[in-house]
Design an enzyme around this catalytic site. Structure first.
Site, PDB file in Angstrom:
ATOM      1  N   GLU A  40       0.908  -1.259   0.055  1.00 46.48           N
ATOM      2  CA  GLU A  40      -0.008   0.046   0.021  1.00 46.48           C
ATOM      3  C   GLU A  40       0.992   1.200  -0.027  1.00 46.48           C
ATOM      4  O   GLU A  40       1.706   1.406   0.618  1.00 46.48           O
ATOM      5  CB  GLU A  40      -0.878  -0.093   1.030  1.00 46.48           C
ATOM      6  CG  GLU A  40      -1.796   1.155   1.098  1.00 46.48           C
ATOM      7  CD  GLU A  40      -2.374   1.277   2.793  1.00 46.48           C
ATOM      8  OE1 GLU A  40      -3.540   2.030   2.891  1.00 46.48           O
ATOM      9  OE2 GLU A  40      -1.733   0.673   3.961  1.00 46.48           O
ATOM     10  N   LYS A 110     -10.055   2.274  -1.647  1.00 43.38           N
ATOM     11  CA  LYS A 110     -10.012   1.838  -0.523  1.00 43.38           C
ATOM     12  C   LYS A 110     -11.174   2.136   0.385  1.00 43.38           C
ATOM     13  O   LYS A 110     -11.532   3.480   0.266  1.00 43.38           O
ATOM     14  CB  LYS A 110      -8.688   2.048   0.421  1.00 43.38           C
ATOM     15  CG  LYS A 110      -8.926   1.531   1.741  1.00 43.38           C
ATOM     16  CD  LYS A 110      -7.445   2.039   2.556  1.00 43.38           C
ATOM     17  CE  LYS A 110      -7.410   1.531   3.970  1.00 43.38           C
ATOM     18  NZ  LYS A 110      -5.909   1.948   4.708  1.00 43.38           N
ATOM     19  N   CYS A 145      -5.206  -2.818   3.584  1.00 40.98           N
ATOM     20  CA  CYS A 145      -4.778  -2.770   4.748  1.00 40.98           C
ATOM     21  C   CYS A 145      -5.902  -2.784   5.831  1.00 40.98           C
ATOM     22  O   CYS A 145      -6.330  -3.760   6.348  1.00 40.98           O
ATOM     23  CB  CYS A 145      -3.842  -1.354   4.807  1.00 40.98           C
ATOM     24  SG  CYS A 145      -2.821  -1.204   6.327  1.00 40.98           S
TER      25      CYS A 145
END
Length: 256
Positions: A40, A110, A145
């Site tokens: 990421e 995300k 994440c």
């Protein structure tokens, strides 16, 4: 299916452009792999909040161009980690997946932003779409994440036919035990592979966990990196997902 996870060290003394060139070279060295995965926000560092806006780029910006070319040169499927994407609608933490011909196969913004009332949570906009990428031998479910803490996203990915979750991350060392536990939990509860690639070193004064990990559909850890920059390569059997779900058909008992 051979997967190579490139656990990049984000060194603040290295410019973004220099790191972009170095990472492109590392991707090209993985020719022979089927899938290559990056972490990421490796261009800036996941905790380098002050750099997000300054280093943000359009979707088809310099990182897109460099990674598309690297994927094509190596002949691999490339999950190029994520970038700070600058869009007229806002700033996003966006993952890019390229085919072996260098075409963009998927882009995922995300959904769950980390930071509560600061950092990414206030600087970036949230994505809204559940995204998969179909490969010849499996379907990837995309998460990033902090998403790892939200099992409902992974259920939706399973409903979209995902068999392998790819999770780029900039996970901090102080919560490394959570990283390992959650990766195994998402694999076990969804009877899917988890391929999770983190960053190494320290950036923005936050030591990174490293320890990129690959977990099979039974929750067994097939490979795990250390704390330093490393390339973790593991052979996977995509057919094991169907076999596991047939031998222990827990997903058929879902009520919700």
């Amino acid at each position: 299916m051979r997967a190579s996870l490139i656990q990049i060290g984000v060194n603040e003394d290295e410019s973004v452009e220099a790191r972009r060139r170095r990472v492109a070279s590392l991707v090209r060295e993985q020719a022979g792999a089927d899938l290559v995965v990056l972490p990421e926000l490796w261009t800036t560092g996941a905790f380098a909040y002050e750099s997000f806006e300054a280093e943000a780029e359009p979707l088809e910006g310099p990182t897109y161009e460099a990674m598309a070319k690297a994927a094509s040169d190596a002949g691999v499927w490339l999950h190029a980690g994520s970038i700070p994407e600058l869009d007229p609608a806002g700033l996003y933490n966006t993952s890019l997946v390229f085919s072996p011909s260098g075409e963009l196969a998927a882009a995922y913004r995300k959904i769950h932003r980390f930071g509560f009332d600061k950092g990414e949570a206030v600087l970036m906009s949230a994505g809204t779409e559940v995204v998969t990428a179909r490969l010849p031998s499996t379907t990837l479910g995309l998460a990033t994440c902090y998403d790892l803490r939200f099992p409902e996203l992974f259920r939706r990915l399973v409903d979209a036919d995902a068999e392998m979750f790819v999770v780029p991350a900039g996970w901090p060392e102080r919560r490394r035990s959570h990283w390992t536990l959650l990766a195994q939990a998402r694999a076990i509860e969804n009877q899917s592979y988890v391929v999770a690639c983190g960053t190494a070193g320290t950036h923005a004064r936050v030591p990174q966990a490293g320890h990129s990990i690959v977990v099979d559909p039974w929750g067994e850890v097939l490979a795990e990196a250390g704390a330093d920059e490393e390339i973790l390569t593991v052979d996977l059997d995509p057919a094991k997902v169907a076999t596991t779900r047939e031998q222990f058909p827990a997903l058929k008992d879902r009520v919700l």
